[in-house]
Design a protein around this motif. Structure first.
Motif, mmCIF file in Angstrom:
data_model
loop_
_atom_site.group_PDB
_atom_site.id
_atom_site.type_symbol
_atom_site.label_atom_id
_atom_site.label_comp_id
_atom_site.label_asym_id
_atom_site.label_seq_id
_atom_site.Cartn_x
_atom_site.Cartn_y
_atom_site.Cartn_z
ATOM 1 N N VAL A 92 0.855 -1.189 0.000
ATOM 2 C CA VAL A 92 0.000 0.000 0.000
ATOM 3 C C VAL A 92 0.890 1.237 0.000
ATOM 4 O O VAL A 92 1.754 1.379 0.869
ATOM 5 N N GLU A 93 0.695 2.093 -0.974
ATOM 6 C CA GLU A 93 1.381 3.386 -1.011
ATOM 7 C C GLU A 93 0.325 4.478 -0.854
ATOM 8 O O GLU A 93 -0.634 4.519 -1.623
ATOM 9 N N ILE A 94 0.515 5.332 0.145
ATOM 10 C CA ILE A 94 -0.447 6.413 0.388
ATOM 11 C C ILE A 94 0.078 7.686 -0.245
ATOM 12 O O ILE A 94 1.140 8.180 0.109
ATOM 13 N N LEU A 95 -0.679 8.227 -1.179
ATOM 14 C CA LEU A 95 -0.275 9.476 -1.832
ATOM 15 C C LEU A 95 -0.716 10.692 -1.026
ATOM 16 O O LEU A 95 0.022 11.663 -0.900
ATOM 17 N N GLN A 96 -1.928 10.656 -0.509
ATOM 18 C CA GLN A 96 -2.412 11.756 0.336
ATOM 19 C C GLN A 96 -3.389 11.175 1.339
ATOM 20 O O GLN A 96 -4.333 10.483 0.975
ATOM 21 N N ARG A 97 -3.109 11.440 2.613
ATOM 22 C CA ARG A 97 -3.979 10.935 3.675
ATOM 23 C C ARG A 97 -4.923 12.049 4.110
ATOM 24 O O ARG A 97 -4.473 13.152 4.466
ATOM 25 N N VAL A 98 -6.215 11.786 4.045
ATOM 26 C CA VAL A 98 -7.191 12.767 4.509
ATOM 27 C C VAL A 98 -7.048 12.889 6.023
ATOM 28 O O VAL A 98 -7.097 11.881 6.741
ATOM 29 N N PRO A 99 -6.833 14.102 6.540
ATOM 30 C CA PRO A 99 -6.583 14.245 7.985
ATOM 31 C C PRO A 99 -7.803 13.891 8.829
ATOM 32 O O PRO A 99 -8.933 14.221 8.460
ATOM 33 N N GLU A 100 -7.547 13.236 9.952
ATOM 34 C CA GLU A 100 -8.635 12.871 10.862
ATOM 35 C C GLU A 100 -9.360 14.109 11.384
ATOM 36 O O GLU A 100 -10.571 14.080 11.639
ATOM 37 N N ALA A 101 -8.637 15.212 11.514
ATOM 38 C CA ALA A 101 -9.240 16.428 12.061
ATOM 39 C C ALA A 101 -10.195 17.106 11.070
ATOM 40 O O ALA A 101 -11.024 17.929 11.465
ATOM 41 N N ASN A 102 -10.073 16.784 9.813
ATOM 42 C CA ASN A 102 -10.946 17.377 8.782
ATOM 43 C C ASN A 102 -11.375 16.279 7.828
ATOM 44 O O ASN A 102 -10.954 16.234 6.675
ATOM 45 N N PRO A 103 -12.227 15.363 8.309
ATOM 46 C CA PRO A 103 -12.556 14.170 7.526
ATOM 47 C C PRO A 103 -13.390 14.482 6.293
ATOM 48 O O PRO A 103 -13.997 15.558 6.180
ATOM 49 N N TYR A 104 -13.423 13.503 5.387
ATOM 50 C CA TYR A 104 -14.250 13.611 4.177
ATOM 51 C C TYR A 104 -15.702 13.832 4.598
ATOM 52 O O TYR A 104 -16.235 13.082 5.424
ATOM 53 N N PRO A 105 -16.355 14.850 4.059
ATOM 54 C CA PRO A 105 -17.674 15.221 4.606
ATOM 55 C C PRO A 105 -18.807 14.254 4.295
ATOM 56 O O PRO A 105 -19.790 14.221 5.022
ATOM 57 N N ILE A 106 -18.715 13.488 3.181
ATOM 58 C CA ILE A 106 -19.820 12.593 2.823
ATOM 59 C C ILE A 106 -19.517 11.212 3.385
ATOM 60 O O ILE A 106 -18.727 10.452 2.825
ATOM 61 N N GLN A 107 -20.126 10.915 4.494
ATOM 62 C CA GLN A 107 -19.937 9.620 5.129
ATOM 63 C C GLN A 107 -20.867 8.586 4.485
ATOM 64 O O GLN A 107 -21.774 8.925 3.735
ATOM 65 N N LEU A 108 -20.613 7.316 4.791
ATOM 66 C CA LEU A 108 -21.416 6.245 4.198
ATOM 67 C C LEU A 108 -22.706 6.062 4.998
ATOM 68 O O LEU A 108 -22.919 5.055 5.671
ATOM 69 N N LYS A 109 -23.533 7.092 4.925
ATOM 70 C CA LYS A 109 -24.834 7.076 5.595
ATOM 71 C C LYS A 109 -25.749 8.007 4.813
ATOM 72 O O LYS A 109 -25.330 8.671 3.862
ATOM 73 N N GLU A 110 -27.020 8.086 5.203
ATOM 74 C CA GLU A 110 -27.961 8.958 4.512
ATOM 75 C C GLU A 110 -27.641 10.422 4.793
ATOM 76 O O GLU A 110 -27.342 10.797 5.933
ATOM 77 N N HIS A 111 -27.695 11.238 3.746
ATOM 78 C CA HIS A 111 -27.526 12.691 3.895
ATOM 79 C C HIS A 111 -28.704 13.384 3.230
ATOM 80 O O HIS A 111 -29.327 12.850 2.308
ATOM 81 N N GLY A 112 -28.985 14.610 3.636
ATOM 82 C CA GLY A 112 -30.030 15.396 2.998
ATOM 83 C C GLY A 112 -29.615 15.855 1.608
ATOM 84 O O GLY A 112 -28.421 16.011 1.319
ATOM 85 N N VAL A 113 -30.616 16.100 0.752
ATOM 86 C CA VAL A 113 -30.320 16.474 -0.640
ATOM 87 C C VAL A 113 -29.592 17.806 -0.710
ATOM 88 O O VAL A 113 -28.629 17.954 -1.477
ATOM 89 N N ASP A 114 -30.010 18.801 0.068
ATOM 90 C CA ASP A 114 -29.337 20.103 0.013
ATOM 91 C C ASP A 114 -27.872 19.982 0.412
ATOM 92 O O ASP A 114 -26.995 20.613 -0.197
#
Length: 433
Positions: A92-114
Motif C-alpha cells: 500500500v502506497e499512500i499518496l495523500q492521507r485525509v486528515p482525521e481532524a478534517n474528515p471527508y464530509p460525505i460519510q457512508l450514511k444517509e444525507h439530505g439532498v441540500d
C-alpha cells in the motif's frame, strides 16, 4: 506490475496487479483489514493480513475515507464481494492521507439532498452518481454516432445570442462589450437552420439556458440539447428521425452500461422494448385521453407535467403527439395546409412520467409569413435580419427538433430528479458549486 482498472480486474484472476485510486471504505477485524477501493471505473474489496503483509497492514490500518492510494495485490474470485472479485493486498502506497481532524464530509450514511448538492463536487465520487454520469456519457456517444450515421454534420451554435428563440420571458440577459446586451441561448435552432441551408442535414449539441422559475423535478436552468435540422425535410421525417435517435440512445445504454443500470436497480426490461415505431396521436386525441382520465384539458391548453404523466401511462414506449394548435407554438412553426389552426409540430413524451423529451416540427419557409409572425410575437425585426436572409435567399421546406439530454438520461436511469443526471446542476436557487 501491470496497472489495471478495477472494471477489468476480473480478467486477471490469479495475477498480481496494481490499482491506483482512493479508499472508499475500511472495515477492520482483528488482524485482517477489509478496505474497499475505488478508481473511477468501479470498486473492489481488498483483504490485508497482518501476518502475511505487515507493512501493508500498518499503512492501511486507520486510513481515512477518500485518502488516495496505490495498492498492489493478487486478484481472486469472490462471489460475496462487490463486483465478484477481491484483491489480496501485499503493498500500500499512500499518496495523500485525509486528515482525521478534517474528515471527508460525505460519510457512508444517509444525507439530505441540500447537503449533497452543496457537496456536489464530492458527491459525484459515489458509485451511484458515477454510474449515472457513465450512462449520460454513453447516451451522448450513442446520440452523436446515430446522427453521424444518418448523414448529419455537427455544426456548433453560439452561446451568446442577440434575441430570443423560444419567447422573451425565459431569457438570461448578460452585459456584453461596450454596453451591449446579449442573451444566453435558449436553443441553437435558428442557427442550425442556417447551417442546414449550407450543408443539408446538420445538428448542434450543447448547453442551453431558460430562466424558468420552476422548482419541479423536470427543470434545470441550464441543460443540454441535441438539435437536428434538415433542408427539404417535413414533419414525418423528423418524427421518424426522433424515434431512431431515442431508440439508439436507450439500446446503447442497455447494451454497454448494464453494470451501471444494475447499480441503479433500473428495470431494464422496460428499456429493451424501446424500438421504433413509437405510437403517434394527434393533439386532439391526447385531449381525449386526458378527459377520459379525469383531466379537464380542452383544445388550446398546453400540457404540463401532470398531463404528460397521465398520457404516458397509456403507453409503454415514448408517445408522439403531433399537430398542436398553432397559437401555442413559436413564431417559426409551419401550419397544416389542411387545417391552418394546427401547427406541423410534435412532442415526444417519455414513458413512466418523465415528460417531454423532444419538441420540434416543420419550419415556416415563407419570408412574408415569418415577418408577420415576428410582429405578432413582438420580437425585434432588426435582430432577425440574418434569419430573414434564410427566407430571402433560397428558402426551402425544412424541419428539425430539440432533444433534451437530461430528461432522456433521467428516464433511462430511472432517477427521481433531473438534477442527478448532470455533473453540476443549475436550478432556480442553485449555482454552487
Amino acid at each position: 506490475m501491470p496497472v489495471v482498472a478495477i472494471e477489468h480486474a476480473g480478467q486477471h484472476v490469479g495475477q498480481e496487479i496494481t490499482v491506483r485510486g482512493w479508499l472508499y471504505n475500511l472495515r477492520e477485524s482483528g488482524k485482517l483489514l477489509f478496505p474497499i477501493f475505488r478508481d473511477g471505473t468501479g470498486i473492489i474489496q481488498g483483504v490485508i493480513s497482518l501476518k502475511e503483509h505487515a507493512d501493508a497492514f500498518n499503512a492501511a490500518k486507520g486510513l481515512t475515507q477518500e485518502s488516495s492510494v496505490i495498492v498492489t495485490g493478487k486478484v481472486a474470485a469472490e462471489p460475496r464481494a462487490p463486483g465478484g472479485y477481491e484483491l489480496h493486498v501485499s503493498a500500500v502506497e499512500i499518496l495523500q492521507r485525509v486528515p482525521e481532524a478534517n474528515p471527508y464530509p460525505i460519510q457512508l450514511k444517509e444525507h439530505g439532498v441540500d447537503f449533497l448538492l452543496d457537496q456536489r463536487h464530492l458527491w459525484i465520487r459515489t458509485p451511484r452518481q458515477a454510474s449515472i454520469l457513465r450512462i449520460r456519457a454513453e447516451a451522448e456517444r450513442a446520440a452523436r454516432n446515430f446522427m453521424d450515421s444518418q448523414g448529419y454534420t455537427l455544426t456548433d451554435a453560439p452561446i451568446f445570442t442577440p434575441a430570443a428563440c423560444e419567447g422573451t420571458t425565459t431569457l438570461f440577459e448578460v452585459d456584453y462589450i461596450d454596453d451591449q446586451k446579449a442573451y444566453l441561448t435558449q436553443s441553437g435552432q435558428l442557427y442550425v437552420e442556417a447551417t442546414a441551408a449550407a450543408l443539408g442535414k446538420v445538428y448542434c449539441f450543447g448547453p442551453t439556458f431558460r430562466a424558468e422559475k420552476s422548482k419541479t423535478r423536470r427543470h434545470l436552468t441550464e441543460f443540454w440539447m441535441l438539435e437536428p435540422e434538415a433542408a427539404y425535410a417535413h414533419l414525418d421525417d423528423m418524427m421518424i428521425l426522433g424515434e431512431g435517435l431515442v431508440s439508439a440512445m436507450v439500446q446503447a445504454c442497455v447494451k454497454n452500461r448494464a453494470r451501471e443500470l444494475e447499480m441503479l436497480k433500473r428495470d431494464v426490461a422496460k428499456l429493451e422494448k424501446i424500438e421504433p415505431p413509437f405510437p403517434r396521436i394527434l393533439y386532439e386525441e391526447a385531449i381525449k385521453v386526458l378527459n377520459e382520465n379525469g383531466n379537464a384539458a380542452k383544445f388550446g391548453d398546453d400540457f404540463g407535467g401532470d398531463e404528460e404523466t397521465i398520457i404516458s401511462r397509456n403507453f409503454d414506449k415514448p408517445v408522439i403527439i403531433h399537430r398542436y394548435p398553432a397559437a401555442m407554438k413559436a413564431f417559426y412553426m409551419a401550419t397544416d395546409a389542411a387545417r391552418p389552426e394546427l401547427s406541423l409540430s410534435f412532442d415526444m413524451i417519455a414513458p413512466e412520467g418523465y415528460g417531454e423529451i423532444i419538441g420540434g416540427g416543420e419550419r415556416l419557409s415563407s419570408y412574408e409569413t415569418v415577418i408577420e409572425r415576428l410582429r405578432q410575437h413582438n420580437l425585434p425585426e432588426e435582430s432577425f435580419q440574418w434569419y430573414l436572409d434564410l427566407r430571402r435567399y433560397g428558402s426551402v421546406p425544412h424541419a428539425g427538433f430539440g432533444l433534451g439530454l437530461e430528461r432522456t438520461v433521467a428516464w433511462i436511469c430511472g432517477t427521481e430528479h433531473i438534477r442527478e443526471v448532470i455533473p453540476f446542476p443549475r436550478m432556480l436557487y442553485r449555482v454552487y458549486p
